[in-house]
Design a protein around this motif. Structure first.
Motif, mmCIF file in Angstrom:
data_model
loop_
_atom_site.group_PDB
_atom_site.id
_atom_site.type_symbol
_atom_site.label_atom_id
_atom_site.label_comp_id
_atom_site.label_asym_id
_atom_site.label_seq_id
_atom_site.Cartn_x
_atom_site.Cartn_y
_atom_site.Cartn_z
ATOM 1 N N ARG A 1 14.830 8.080 -16.631
ATOM 2 C CA ARG A 1 14.039 9.308 -16.403
ATOM 3 C C ARG A 1 14.649 10.124 -15.262
ATOM 4 O O ARG A 1 14.678 11.352 -15.299
ATOM 5 C CB ARG A 1 12.589 8.957 -16.070
ATOM 6 N N ALA A 2 15.140 9.429 -14.245
ATOM 7 C CA ALA A 2 15.748 10.130 -13.104
ATOM 8 C C ALA A 2 17.013 10.861 -13.552
ATOM 9 O O ALA A 2 17.262 12.005 -13.154
ATOM 10 C CB ALA A 2 16.079 9.128 -11.988
ATOM 11 N N VAL A 3 17.804 10.205 -14.412
ATOM 12 C CA VAL A 3 19.038 10.837 -14.907
ATOM 13 C C VAL A 3 18.684 12.080 -15.725
ATOM 14 O O VAL A 3 19.318 13.138 -15.582
ATOM 15 C CB VAL A 3 19.867 9.824 -15.734
ATOM 16 N N ALA A 4 17.635 11.977 -16.544
ATOM 17 C CA ALA A 4 17.224 13.132 -17.364
ATOM 18 C C ALA A 4 16.817 14.295 -16.450
ATOM 19 O O ALA A 4 17.187 15.450 -16.699
ATOM 20 C CB ALA A 4 16.077 12.736 -18.283
ATOM 21 N N LEU A 5 16.084 13.983 -15.394
ATOM 22 C CA LEU A 5 15.652 15.035 -14.458
ATOM 23 C C LEU A 5 16.861 15.658 -13.757
ATOM 24 O O LEU A 5 16.951 16.881 -13.591
ATOM 25 C CB LEU A 5 14.696 14.458 -13.400
ATOM 26 N N LEU A 6 17.781 14.806 -13.360
ATOM 27 C CA LEU A 6 18.987 15.288 -12.675
ATOM 28 C C LEU A 6 19.760 16.249 -13.596
ATOM 29 O O LEU A 6 20.237 17.309 -13.150
ATOM 30 C CB LEU A 6 19.855 14.088 -12.290
ATOM 31 N N LEU B 1 16.589 3.380 0.449
ATOM 32 C CA LEU B 1 15.375 2.772 -0.092
ATOM 33 C C LEU B 1 14.398 3.881 -0.448
ATOM 34 O O LEU B 1 14.215 4.829 0.322
ATOM 35 C CB LEU B 1 14.755 1.821 0.927
ATOM 36 N N VAL B 2 13.792 3.734 -1.597
ATOM 37 C CA VAL B 2 12.862 4.749 -2.091
ATOM 38 C C VAL B 2 11.466 4.127 -2.145
ATOM 39 O O VAL B 2 11.308 3.008 -2.625
ATOM 40 C CB VAL B 2 13.289 5.209 -3.511
ATOM 41 N N ARG B 3 10.490 4.860 -1.643
ATOM 42 C CA ARG B 3 9.116 4.368 -1.728
ATOM 43 C C ARG B 3 8.550 4.735 -3.092
ATOM 44 O O ARG B 3 8.595 5.904 -3.480
ATOM 45 C CB ARG B 3 8.275 5.035 -0.628
ATOM 46 N N GLY B 4 8.058 3.773 -3.841
ATOM 47 C CA GLY B 4 7.441 4.048 -5.141
ATOM 48 C C GLY B 4 8.458 4.149 -6.264
ATOM 49 O O GLY B 4 9.640 3.796 -6.101
ATOM 50 N N HIS B 5 7.999 4.659 -7.398
ATOM 51 C CA HIS B 5 8.819 4.646 -8.617
ATOM 52 C C HIS B 5 8.824 5.991 -9.317
ATOM 53 O O HIS B 5 8.998 6.072 -10.532
ATOM 54 C CB HIS B 5 8.323 3.532 -9.547
ATOM 55 N N ASP B 6 8.652 7.041 -8.533
ATOM 56 C CA ASP B 6 8.657 8.378 -9.108
ATOM 57 C C ASP B 6 10.102 8.759 -9.453
ATOM 58 O O ASP B 6 10.954 8.839 -8.552
ATOM 59 C CB ASP B 6 8.060 9.364 -8.083
ATOM 60 N N PRO B 7 10.388 9.008 -10.735
ATOM 61 C CA PRO B 7 11.773 9.332 -11.122
ATOM 62 C C PRO B 7 12.340 10.518 -10.339
ATOM 63 O O PRO B 7 13.553 10.578 -10.116
ATOM 64 C CB PRO B 7 11.654 9.654 -12.615
ATOM 65 N N GLN B 8 11.462 11.448 -9.907
ATOM 66 C CA GLN B 8 11.933 12.592 -9.114
ATOM 67 C C GLN B 8 12.656 12.127 -7.848
ATOM 68 O O GLN B 8 13.693 12.669 -7.465
ATOM 69 C CB GLN B 8 10.753 13.480 -8.671
ATOM 70 N N ASP B 9 12.080 11.114 -7.196
ATOM 71 C CA ASP B 9 12.685 10.618 -5.946
ATOM 72 C C ASP B 9 14.062 9.998 -6.211
ATOM 73 O O ASP B 9 14.990 10.140 -5.417
ATOM 74 C CB ASP B 9 11.767 9.578 -5.290
#
Ligand code: UDP
Length: 434
Positions: A250-255, A362-370
């Protein structure tokens, strides 16, 4: 009964539900399998012989296999061969324990000075066998039901109450508990009422010979047939909801929505096989990639041996580990040892495995945006990967298996004196197995 300097001479290691001979990265085989093999080899090199007991999962396995000098794997017949799921193993544990105790050589206590069990199912066998032999039990949880249930991913099945009860009994019975991190030690005390004096923290290791920068990124990309200048965010591990490979996609799609020009120079390898059920299985992930319109940039690869895996790490710009829960996260350290920084969720052992802002992020949470933002930082600054990669190699250097084995041997030595107390207690209480 103990060997030189108060260390045990022979240790029975229990890995009931998954064999040290299995290929990690799929099914029930993962970091624990690697842990058991690497620890056993290093203990043997220190003069502590190790015999690993595991359930025979097929009829044609030999009774035992020499894994390395001083390390023997014993296949134990307990329950049907291929068709027994981990969830249904509980009913076979007494049979397994009986089979283990039969390997004793007439004299009391058994032929081993100490038992080291891995995961709660083995802990259950360890508890029965340790009482029978009158030797200490050292246990490593690897994962804990209460912690897992607190961090379930969408599509994950909660761990059953029977596991929590089983884990609680194992914690009570163990003479020493080995935790991967201080956080895991705290969880043992908080959630399972472990006695803090009996919990030792030993960080797992990484094979620093196998996982090293080698001839570098360009050479690894050439060997794998990957483009020289691409942005390569890599996922390695069992494909299961808990590891959240879907968050990476999902992160790649957003990117790519934000930066369509990147499509020509991004490759997203997913190395690993299915484990359990849920959306994150490869088939589910492939469908997700198609739905997100990124099938053309995602490469699905089956699990590979660690020698080959090192090339995938070296080739990557960044390893991405958006896990919902991770008792340590060996792949994070392995990637860093190969000179690749890590973007990981701030859960479990990952804040120990990754130095935030230095060897990765390190990322807090699992939001693909982050995660998309974190990947964008690597896309915008191609030098970032090499810069953090140098720090990553230095950080990973803190996690050798020799250090882990030396610390584990100390835990064994500390557990040994209790043997005498346990033996006396057992004799008076007439404890027996079955
Ligand atoms: N692994 C492997 N080949 C693969 C994928 C993974 O040998 O294709 C190994 C990897 O090197 C690591 C282990 O599997 O040592 C996974 O451990 P980790 O602690 O990251 O995850 P776990 O499976 O324990 O949740």
């Amino acid at each position: 009964m103990s060997g030189r300097d108060g260390f045990p001479r022979r240790v029975a290691m229990l890995s009931v539900h998954t064999s040290p001979l299995h290929q990690p990265g799929t099914g029930d085989a993962g970091g624990m399998n690697v842990y058991v093999v690497e620890l056993a080899r290093r203990l043997a090199a220190r003069g502590i012989e190790v015999e690993i007991f595991t359930r025979a999962a097929s009829a044609d396995l030999p009774p035992s296999v020499v894994l390395a000098p001083g390390v023997l794997v014993r296949h134990v017949a307990a329950g049907p061969y291929e068709s027994l799921a981990k969830e249904n193993l509980l009913a076979q544990l007494r049979v397994f324990a009986h089979a283990v105790t039969r390997t004793r050589s007439g004299q009391r206590p058994g032929p081993y000075d100490l038992i080291h069990s891995h995961y709660w199912l083995s802990g259950h066998v360890g508890r029965l066998t340790a009482a029978r032999w009158g030797v200490p039990l050292v246990h490593a949880m690897h994962t804990m039901a209460k912690v897992k249930n607190a961090h379930l991913a969408h599509g994950d099945t909660p761990e059953p109450a029977a596991r929590v009860r089983g884990e609680t009994r194992v914690v009570r019975a163990a003479d020493r508990l080995i935790a991967n991190t201080a956080e895991e030690a705290d969880d043992l005390v908080l959630h399972y009422a472990a006695d803090p004096a009996r919990v030792a923290v030993v960080h797992p290791g990484v094979d620093l010979d196998r996982f090293s920068p080698g001839a570098g990124r360009a050479a690894a990309r050439a060997r794998l047939g990957l483009p020289r200048d691409a942005l390569i965010p890599l996922f390695v591990g069992r494909v299961q909801p808990l590891k959240a490979p879907d968050v990476l996609l999902r992160a790649v799609a957003l990117l790519l929505e934000r930066r369509p020009g990147l499509r020509e120079r991004i490759v997203v390898p997913v190395v690993g096989g299915p484990s359990g059920s849920g959306l994150a299985e490869p088939e589910g992930l492939q469908k997700l990639a198609a739905r997100l319109g990124i099938s053309d940039v995602v490469l699905f690869r089956p699990p590979v041996r660690q020698e080959r895996l090192a090339d995938w790490y070296r080739a990557a710009s960044v390893l991405v580990m958006p896990s919902h829960s991770e008792s340590f996260g060996l792949v994070a350290v392995e990637a860093q040892a190969c000179g690749t920084p890590v973007v990981a969720s701030r859960v479990g052992g990952l804040p120990v495995a990754v130095r935030d802002g230095v060897s990765g992020m390190l990322v807090r949470g699992h939001d693909p945006q982050d995660y998309a933002r974190a990947l964008e930082a690597f896309a915008d600054d191609p030098e970032r990967s090499a810069r953090m990669g140098g720090a990553a190699v230095r950080h990973a250097g803190n996690f050798g298996w020799e250090t882990a084995a030396a610390a584990t041997a100390e835990v064994y030595a500390a557990a040994l004196p209790r043997t005498h107390r346990r033996k006396a207690l057992d004799a008076s209480a007439g404890v027996c197995l079955g």
